[in-house]
Design an enzyme around this catalytic site. Structure first.
Site, PDB file in Angstrom:
ATOM      1  N   SER A 154       8.561  20.201 -32.045  1.00 11.75           N
ATOM      2  CA  SER A 154       9.062  18.893 -31.599  1.00 11.75           C
ATOM      3  C   SER A 154       7.897  18.038 -31.139  1.00 11.75           C
ATOM      4  O   SER A 154       6.859  18.576 -30.698  1.00 11.75           O
ATOM      5  CB  SER A 154      10.032  19.100 -30.433  1.00 11.75           C
ATOM      6  OG  SER A 154      10.281  17.876 -29.780  1.00 11.75           O
ATOM      7  N   TYR A 167      11.935  22.944 -22.656  1.00  9.64           N
ATOM      8  CA  TYR A 167      11.939  22.686 -24.100  1.00  9.64           C
ATOM      9  C   TYR A 167      10.513  22.436 -24.593  1.00  9.64           C
ATOM     10  O   TYR A 167      10.103  22.962 -25.633  1.00  9.64           O
ATOM     11  CB  TYR A 167      12.847  21.481 -24.375  1.00  9.64           C
ATOM     12  CG  TYR A 167      13.018  21.106 -25.820  1.00  9.64           C
ATOM     13  CD1 TYR A 167      13.702  21.938 -26.706  1.00  9.64           C
ATOM     14  CD2 TYR A 167      12.521  19.895 -26.305  1.00  9.64           C
ATOM     15  CE1 TYR A 167      13.877  21.570 -28.037  1.00  9.64           C
ATOM     16  CE2 TYR A 167      12.701  19.519 -27.625  1.00  9.64           C
ATOM     17  CZ  TYR A 167      13.375  20.363 -28.486  1.00  9.64           C
ATOM     18  OH  TYR A 167      13.553  19.989 -29.799  1.00  9.64           O
TER      19      TYR A 167
HETATM   20  N1  LIG Z   1      17.314  16.136 -33.664  1.00  9.86           N
HETATM   21  C1  LIG Z   1      16.187  15.822 -32.996  1.00  9.86           C
HETATM   22  O1  LIG Z   1      16.022  14.710 -32.454  1.00  9.86           O
HETATM   23  C2  LIG Z   1      15.085  16.832 -32.901  1.00  9.86           C
HETATM   24  C3  LIG Z   1      13.831  16.416 -32.413  1.00  9.86           C
HETATM   25  C4  LIG Z   1      12.804  17.341 -32.333  1.00  9.86           C
HETATM   26  C5  LIG Z   1      13.009  18.647 -32.723  1.00  9.86           C
HETATM   27  N2  LIG Z   1      14.246  19.023 -33.178  1.00  9.86           N
HETATM   28  C6  LIG Z   1      14.438  20.426 -33.536  1.00  9.86           C
HETATM   29  O2  LIG Z   1      14.976  20.502 -34.844  1.00  9.86           O
HETATM   30  C7  LIG Z   1      15.852  21.619 -34.942  1.00  9.86           C
HETATM   31  C8  LIG Z   1      17.201  21.190 -35.490  1.00  9.86           C
HETATM   32  O3  LIG Z   1      17.732  20.160 -34.668  1.00  9.86           O
HETATM   33  P1  LIG Z   1      19.097  19.422 -35.061  1.00  9.86           P
HETATM   34  O4  LIG Z   1      19.123  18.144 -34.314  1.00  9.86           O
HETATM   35  O5  LIG Z   1      19.278  19.458 -36.529  1.00  9.86           O
HETATM   36  O6  LIG Z   1      20.134  20.395 -34.335  1.00  9.86           O
HETATM   37  P2  LIG Z   1      21.625  20.795 -34.744  1.00  9.86           P
HETATM   38  O7  LIG Z   1      22.257  21.217 -33.466  1.00  9.86           O
HETATM   39  O8  LIG Z   1      22.275  19.739 -35.563  1.00  9.86           O
HETATM   40  O9  LIG Z   1      21.376  22.057 -35.690  1.00  9.86           O
HETATM   41  C9  LIG Z   1      20.968  23.274 -35.167  1.00  9.86           C
HETATM   42  C10 LIG Z   1      21.749  24.371 -35.858  1.00  9.86           C
HETATM   43  O10 LIG Z   1      21.358  25.612 -35.266  1.00  9.86           O
HETATM   44  C11 LIG Z   1      22.522  26.399 -35.109  1.00  9.86           C
HETATM   45  N3  LIG Z   1      22.339  27.362 -34.030  1.00  9.86           N
HETATM   46  C12 LIG Z   1      22.395  27.134 -32.697  1.00  9.86           C
HETATM   47  N4  LIG Z   1      22.257  28.295 -32.042  1.00  9.86           N
HETATM   48  C13 LIG Z   1      22.094  29.266 -32.962  1.00  9.86           C
HETATM   49  C14 LIG Z   1      21.918  30.667 -32.890  1.00  9.86           C
HETATM   50  N5  LIG Z   1      21.855  31.310 -31.713  1.00  9.86           N
HETATM   51  N6  LIG Z   1      21.794  31.347 -34.043  1.00  9.86           N
HETATM   52  C15 LIG Z   1      21.864  30.724 -35.236  1.00  9.86           C
HETATM   53  N7  LIG Z   1      22.037  29.398 -35.369  1.00  9.86           N
HETATM   54  C16 LIG Z   1      22.170  28.673 -34.243  1.00  9.86           C
HETATM   55  C17 LIG Z   1      23.614  25.408 -34.765  1.00  9.86           C
HETATM   56  O11 LIG Z   1      24.903  25.958 -34.995  1.00  9.86           O
HETATM   57  C18 LIG Z   1      23.262  24.238 -35.663  1.00  9.86           C
HETATM   58  O12 LIG Z   1      23.931  24.321 -36.913  1.00  9.86           O
HETATM   59  C19 LIG Z   1      15.909  22.240 -33.545  1.00  9.86           C
HETATM   60  O13 LIG Z   1      14.989  23.303 -33.482  1.00  9.86           O
HETATM   61  C20 LIG Z   1      15.459  21.108 -32.644  1.00  9.86           C
HETATM   62  O14 LIG Z   1      14.887  21.563 -31.446  1.00  9.86           O
HETATM   63  C21 LIG Z   1      15.279  18.150 -33.295  1.00  9.86           C
END
Ligand SMILES: NC(=O)c1ccc[n+]([C@@H]2O[C@H](COP(=O)([O-])OP(=O)(O)OC[C@H]3O[C@@H](n4cnc5c(N)ncnc54)[C@H](O)[C@@H]3O)[C@@H](O)[C@H]2O)c1
Length: 270
Positions: A154, A167
Site C-alpha cells: 500500500s 496497517y
Molecule cells: N482499495 C484500496 O484503496 C487499497 C489501497 C491500498 C492497498 N490495498 C490493498 O489491496 C488489497 C485488496 O484490497 P481491496 O480494496 O480489493 O479489498 P476487498 O475487500 O475488496 O478484497 C479483499 C478480498 O480478500 C478476501 N479476504 C479477506 N479476508 C480473507 C481471508 N482471511 N482469507 C482469504 N481471503 C480473504 C475478501 O473476502 C475480499 O474478497 C488489500 O491487500 C488491500 O490492503 C487496497
C-alpha cells in the site's frame, strides 16, 4: 475461423500460465481475475467468501475449464497449504501468484491508541496471509519452471504521515519480505514484486472511507476530496491495479524483481 479466434485463451500476455489469485472474490482481486483470464491465463481464484469467488469464476469461464474457485482462509496455515496442493493437482502447474487478500480496519490508529486486537487481525490477514501464500505457492512455482509473485502492499508503506500505524507496519513488512523473496528465489526462476497503491474504488473503500464527492463512514473519508486536489492520480479503479499486477505477473517485466511499484499517484514522491 483461425485457431487463434476459436481459442482466444491460447493468446494473450499470460498465455500458457496458471495464475493463483488469493482474494479474488471482490475488489482488486476480482478485477485481476477478469484481466488475467482475458490475457490467456488459467486462473485459480481463492477467497474466504466462497460464494463470491465462485460467481467470479463462473462469469470468467462459464464451462469451468479455465477458471476454478477455491475456498481459503489466508490466516490459516493448513488452508493455504491445501490450496496450493489443490491448484497443482487441478491445473498441473503454477506460474503466477497474486496475493491480494487484505485490508485495513477503520479502528486502526496511532501506536499509542490502537486497540491490540487491530494488531492481531491486521497482522494475521495482511502479513501472515501474504507470507503463507508465498510459503506454499513458491515451491509450486519453482516446480513448474519458475514465475512471478505479486504482493499487495500500500502507499501507506511509503509515507510516514498516515494514521493507521498497524496497517502501515504490515504493508511495510510486505515491501521488505518481497525484496527478500526476490533475493532468495531468483536462482530458481522466481521474481517477486509488490504494488503500493493509493486509494482504490472498491466496495470496502466506498463503504468505509467514501469516494470523491461521497464521504463514507470513517473520519478519513472527509480527506478524499482534499487529497485528490494535490494528487489527482491518487484515486483509482480496481482495474488500474490489476493492470499493474498483470504486467508484473507476465514475462514483460522479466527484468524487474524486488521492487515495490508506487502506484499512488505521486503521493510518495511529492
Ligand atoms: N482499495 C484500496 O484503496 C487499497 C489501497 C491500498 C492497498 N490495498 C490493498 O489491496 C488489497 C485488496 O484490497 P481491496 O480494496 O480489493 O479489498 P476487498 O475487500 O475488496 O478484497 C479483499 C478480498 O480478500 C478476501 N479476504 C479477506 N479476508 C480473507 C481471508 N482471511 N482469507 C482469504 N481471503 C480473504 C475478501 O473476502 C475480499 O474478497 C488489500 O491487500 C488491500 O490492503 C487496497
Amino acid at each position: 475461423m483461425s485457431s487463434t479466434q476459436s481459442h482466444p485463451a491460447q493468446t494473450g500476455r499470460l498465455a500458457g500460465k496458471v495464475a493463483l489469485i488469493i482474494g479474488a472474490g471482490t475488489g482488486i482481486g476480482e478485477a485481476a481475475a477478469r484481466i488475467f483470464a482475458r490475457e490467456g491465463a488459467h486462473v485459480a481464484l481463492a477467497d474466504i467468501q466462497f460464494d463470491a469467488v465462485q460467481s467470479v469464476a463462473a462469469s470468467v469461464c462459464p464451462d469451468g475449464t479455465k477458471a476454478k474457485a477455491f475456498a481459503v482462509d489466508v490466516t490459516n496455515d493448513d488452508s493455504v497449504r491445501q490450496l496450493a496442493d489443490d491448484v497443482m493437482s487441478i491445473f498441473g502447474g503454477l506460474h503466477c501468484l497474486f496475493n491480494t487478500a487484505g485490508g485495513s480496519l477503520p479502528q486502526d490508529s496511532l501506536v499509542t491508541d490502537v486497540p491490540l486486537e487491530v494488531w492481531d487481525k491486521t497482522m494475521n490477514l495482511d502479513l501472515r496471509g501474504t507470507l503463507l501464500g508465498c510459503r506454499y505457492a513458491i515451491p509450486k512455482i519453482i516446480a513448474s519452471g519458475g514465475g512471478s509473485v505479486v504482493n499487495m502492499s500500500s502507499g501507506a508503506a511509503l509515507r510516514g504521515s498516515g494514521k493507521a500505524h498497524v496497517y502501515a507496519a504490515a504493508k511495510g513488512a510486505i515491501v521488505t519480505i518481497t525484496r527478500n523473496l526476490a533475493g532468495a528465489y531468483a536462482q530458481q526462476g522466481v521474481r517477486a514484486n509488490a504494488i503500493c497503491c493509493g486509494r482504490i474504488n472498491t466496495q470496502r473503500i466506498r463503504d468505509t472511507y467514501g469516494i470523491p464527492g461521497q464521504p463514507g463512514k470513517s473520519e478519513d473519508a472527509m480527506k478524499v476530496d482534499e487529497t485528490i486536489k494535490t494528487y489527482p492520480y491518487w484515486f483509482g479503479e480496481p482495474e488500474d491495479v490489476a493492470n499493474i499486477a498483470l504486467f508484473l505477473a507476465s514475462d514483460e517485466s522479466r527484468m524487474i524483481t524486488g521492487v515495490s511499484v508506487p502506484a499512488d499517484g505521486g503521493r510518495s514522491a511529492y
